[in-house]
Design an enzyme around this catalytic site. Structure first.
Site, PDB file in Angstrom:
ATOM      1  N   GLU A  47      44.402 -15.906  23.814  1.00 33.27           N
ATOM      2  CA  GLU A  47      43.464 -15.039  24.539  1.00 33.27           C
ATOM      3  C   GLU A  47      42.261 -14.680  23.670  1.00 33.27           C
ATOM      4  O   GLU A  47      41.137 -14.630  24.147  1.00 33.27           O
ATOM      5  CB  GLU A  47      44.168 -13.772  25.044  1.00 33.27           C
ATOM      6  CG  GLU A  47      45.215 -14.033  26.112  1.00 33.27           C
ATOM      7  CD  GLU A  47      44.672 -14.770  27.333  1.00 33.27           C
ATOM      8  OE1 GLU A  47      43.447 -14.770  27.552  1.00 33.27           O
ATOM      9  OE2 GLU A  47      45.477 -15.375  28.070  1.00 33.27           O
ATOM     10  N   TYR A 128      41.787  -6.342  28.431  1.00 33.58           N
ATOM     11  CA  TYR A 128      42.243  -7.603  29.011  1.00 33.58           C
ATOM     12  C   TYR A 128      43.361  -8.222  28.174  1.00 33.58           C
ATOM     13  O   TYR A 128      44.421  -8.591  28.683  1.00 33.58           O
ATOM     14  CB  TYR A 128      41.086  -8.599  29.152  1.00 33.58           C
ATOM     15  CG  TYR A 128      41.602  -9.985  29.418  1.00 33.58           C
ATOM     16  CD1 TYR A 128      42.217 -10.281  30.631  1.00 33.58           C
ATOM     17  CD2 TYR A 128      41.542 -10.982  28.446  1.00 33.58           C
ATOM     18  CE1 TYR A 128      42.756 -11.530  30.877  1.00 33.58           C
ATOM     19  CE2 TYR A 128      42.075 -12.238  28.682  1.00 33.58           C
ATOM     20  CZ  TYR A 128      42.676 -12.513  29.893  1.00 33.58           C
ATOM     21  OH  TYR A 128      43.221 -13.741  30.134  1.00 33.58           O
ATOM     22  N   ASP A 146      40.035 -10.239  33.290  1.00 33.47           N
ATOM     23  CA  ASP A 146      38.915 -10.780  32.515  1.00 33.47           C
ATOM     24  C   ASP A 146      37.754 -11.084  33.473  1.00 33.47           C
ATOM     25  O   ASP A 146      37.810 -10.731  34.661  1.00 33.47           O
ATOM     26  CB  ASP A 146      39.347 -12.029  31.730  1.00 33.47           C
ATOM     27  CG  ASP A 146      39.669 -13.197  32.646  1.00 33.47           C
ATOM     28  OD1 ASP A 146      39.716 -12.997  33.882  1.00 33.47           O
ATOM     29  OD2 ASP A 146      39.859 -14.310  32.140  1.00 33.47           O
ATOM     30  N   CYS A 198      38.134 -20.348  42.657  1.00 30.33           N
ATOM     31  CA  CYS A 198      37.089 -19.339  42.873  1.00 30.33           C
ATOM     32  C   CYS A 198      36.141 -19.364  41.668  1.00 30.33           C
ATOM     33  O   CYS A 198      36.004 -18.404  40.927  1.00 30.33           O
ATOM     34  CB  CYS A 198      37.722 -17.959  43.053  1.00 30.33           C
ATOM     35  SG  CYS A 198      36.552 -16.784  43.733  1.00 30.33           S
ATOM     36  N   CYS A 205      36.439 -22.409  48.846  1.00 32.45           N
ATOM     37  CA  CYS A 205      37.127 -21.486  49.749  1.00 32.45           C
ATOM     38  C   CYS A 205      38.053 -22.216  50.721  1.00 32.45           C
ATOM     39  O   CYS A 205      39.068 -21.669  51.153  1.00 32.45           O
ATOM     40  CB  CYS A 205      36.118 -20.657  50.524  1.00 32.45           C
ATOM     41  SG  CYS A 205      35.045 -19.685  49.461  1.00 32.45           S
ATOM     42  N   CYS A 208      41.409 -22.372  49.272  1.00 31.74           N
ATOM     43  CA  CYS A 208      41.814 -21.182  48.513  1.00 31.74           C
ATOM     44  C   CYS A 208      43.061 -20.544  49.134  1.00 31.74           C
ATOM     45  O   CYS A 208      43.085 -20.261  50.335  1.00 31.74           O
ATOM     46  CB  CYS A 208      40.669 -20.178  48.494  1.00 31.74           C
ATOM     47  SG  CYS A 208      41.141 -18.637  47.695  1.00 31.74           S
ATOM     48  N   CYS A 214      40.056 -12.558  51.983  1.00 34.90           N
ATOM     49  CA  CYS A 214      38.786 -12.481  51.262  1.00 34.90           C
ATOM     50  C   CYS A 214      37.629 -12.075  52.182  1.00 34.90           C
ATOM     51  O   CYS A 214      37.284 -12.787  53.125  1.00 34.90           O
ATOM     52  CB  CYS A 214      38.491 -13.842  50.630  1.00 34.90           C
ATOM     53  SG  CYS A 214      36.952 -13.840  49.710  1.00 34.90           S
TER      54      CYS A 214
HETATM   55 FE1  SF4 Z   1      37.033 -16.975  46.049  1.00 37.58          FE
HETATM   56 FE2  SF4 Z   1      37.338 -15.759  48.401  1.00 37.58          FE
HETATM   57 FE3  SF4 Z   1      36.483 -18.246  48.334  1.00 37.58          FE
HETATM   58 FE4  SF4 Z   1      39.005 -17.674  47.641  1.00 37.58          FE
HETATM   59  S1  SF4 Z   1      38.083 -17.445  49.650  1.00 37.58           S
HETATM   60  S2  SF4 Z   1      37.580 -19.076  46.575  1.00 37.58           S
HETATM   61  S3  SF4 Z   1      38.750 -15.688  46.655  1.00 37.58           S
HETATM   62  S4  SF4 Z   1      35.426 -16.484  47.520  1.00 37.58           S
END
Ligand code: SF4
Length: 345
Positions: A47, A128, A146, A198, A205, A208, A214
């Site tokens: 880290e 962190y 972080d 992300c 997205c 994701c 989100c």
């Molecule tokens: Fe990031 Fe939201 Fe897109 Fe997922 S849906 S990659 S959390 S912006």
């Protein structure tokens, strides 16, 4: 807390189970299934190294350090100059000095403290790193937040103000979501989400695992976040640096312990002043100085341009650390760039 958000850890951990990155300091899923916990020394070292560098770059240093100093006791017993030289190229040398200080305090304490509250008292450990070590090595349900996690949450929550001012809100939102029984996996899963999906630019997205939670995605505005405060321009400094040779040796100097690149070996040179490049000053001795070129480097708080001068002497050598040219290693990046202009092995 948004009621829906409380289901986020389940979806995130399902994704992590099949998508976790394999990294040299991490446990694999099979090891984790046996209940083994990660080694706090390896987590802490990784880290600290990964702050402000890429994973592949940091991983090379991590492997070299852990081969040479496999435990915190080995690192604590190392010579300062060996550790500083091994750190060269990672930048932020205050971090290397704190690394050693911290290793020695840990050994004096008889081992790493087991809670984030205690870990944060050690040199060079911020919220962190304390959260990451506590969660990954000791199973504390601590938030490890972080810059990557801050970005993910500023999008999940569509935080409208500059995210630098929303750090406390993000930390508390993450803290409320950490599952008590799987804090290590949750911390790693969030890191992986920020690093692979992300991402700062063009977040993916569509694939994701937490897109259903989100807000930025719902508004089709993922890239609008995080909203950053206006940047002030970094000051620019200039100066001169000297490659003074005598037969097969070159003059180096040990920098003062305090200050930028403190305790590192460097090249002699002038003071670095703000503004345009001025006349040559700061030469370590009189010589027929020839300019080889210019090197540039960007530090955290300023950018730097140095004119690089070469000179040769065959008489009295000025004081300093005279070193065989072929044996020069471990210079901080800015001096390594200047030394590279010498064009000799
Ligand atoms: Fe990031 Fe939201 Fe897109 Fe997922 S849906 S990659 S959390 S912006």
């Amino acid at each position: 807390m948004n009621a829906k958000l409380t289901s986020l850890p389940d979806d995130l951990l399902d994704w992590y189970a099949v998508s976790a990155r394999q990294l040299p300091w991490r446990l694999g899923p099979a090891e984790r299934a046996t209940g083994i916990r990660a080694d706090p020394y390896r987590i802490w070292l990784a880290e600290i190294m990964l702050q402000q560098t890429t994973v592949p770059h940091g991983a090379r240093y991590f492997l070299a350090f852990t081969e040479r100093w496999p435990s915190v006791e080995d690192l604590a017993a190392a010579k300062d100059e060996d550790v500083m030289a091994a750190w060269a190229g990672l930048g932020y040398y205050a971090r290397a000095r704190n690394l050693l200080k911290c290793a020695r305090e840990v050994v004096a304490l008889g081992g790493f403290p087991k809670t984030s509250k205690e870990l944060i008292k050690l040199p060079g450990i911020g919220p962190y790193t304390a959260g990451a070590v506590a969660a990954l090595a000791f199973g504390e349900p601590a938030a490890a937040v972080d810059g990557n996690v801050e970005r993910v949450f500023s999008r999940l929550l569509a935080l409208s103000g500059p995210w630098e001012k929303a750090k406390a809100q993000i930390r508390s939102s993450v803290g409320e979501l950490v599952p008590a029984d799987r804090p290590a996996e949750f911390a790693e899963a969030l890191m992986d989400l920020g690093a692979t999906i992300c991402t700062p630019k063009r977040p993916n997205c569509l694939i994701c695992p937490v897109r259903a939670f989100c807000k930025a995605n719902a508004d089709a505005e993922a890239e609008r976040y995080p909203i950053k405060a206006k940047k002030t321009r970094k000051p620019h400094r200039t100066g001169h640096v000297f490659l003074l040779t005598h037969a097969e040796d070159i003059l180096l100097e040990r920098r003062p312990d305090k200050g930028l690149l403190g305790g590192m070996l460097g090249l002699p040179g002038s003071v670095w002043r703000e503004g345009e490049m001025g006349e040559m000053t700061g030469a370590p001795t009189a010589a027929d100085w020839q300019m080889l070129g210019q090197v540039r480097h960007v530090f955290t708080h300023f950018s730097l341009a140095l004119d690089v001068w070469q000179g040769e002497i065959d008489g009295q050598r000025p004081d300093g650390v005279w070193t065989a040219i072929a044996a020069v290693e471990g210079l901080p990046s800015v001096f390594a760039k200047a030394f590279g202009l010498l064009g000799r092995p």
